[in-house]
Design a protein around this motif. Sequence first.
Motif: not given
Length: 191
Positions: A28-37, A76-86
């Motif tokens: 899945k895209p969110r599991e790639t290094e671009a999102f998790t690094k 990480s990008v994933n953390k930012l995605i998860d926190k973006s609404s907050a």
Amino acid sequence: MKRVIFGILLMVLASCVQDSEKDKTKTKPRETEAFTKEFTVQTAILPLEASAKKYAAKWGAYVVLHNEVKLLNTTSVNKLIDKSSAIAQLMESLQSSIPDSLESKPVESRLRVLTTKAKILEQQAHLQNIDPEEIKRVAQEIPQDFNNLNIQLNELFIESIEDFETELDRLVEENRLRQQQKRDSLKAINR
């Protein structure tokens, strides 16, 4: 004849189901290094002067935002995605809860800029095809805009032109040092 056609349709359908199951097992895209690094955001926060700090300390949304900006240091990008609404909700809360003692056109303008950046981050995080580089870019801008808010808050309490010029010189020097640190860190990364 009907049985032959029905048999062929079943085989085609079974083949399609197998192909779709193969697609599901792909990364899945969110599991790639671009999102998790994890990456570093420059979060050198400009300190508030004592008089501005006295009022800002009572402004709950500002205190929370100050802590959130500090937490952006390593993310990480994933953390930012998860926190973006907050983050977007926090910016709206910040804008709507400004104390009367800190209310001014420049401060309100900086709050609108921060709210806009947070909304852009939230929008980018909820696109169908998320661009991790765009999310990183917006995340890099939020601490800079927060520092601009701090500059405006400090300027509310500058008493004279001489104090203003001294403060401006100090801010220019701090900005120059921050820019130099950024250049040095980019040079170190590129080596």
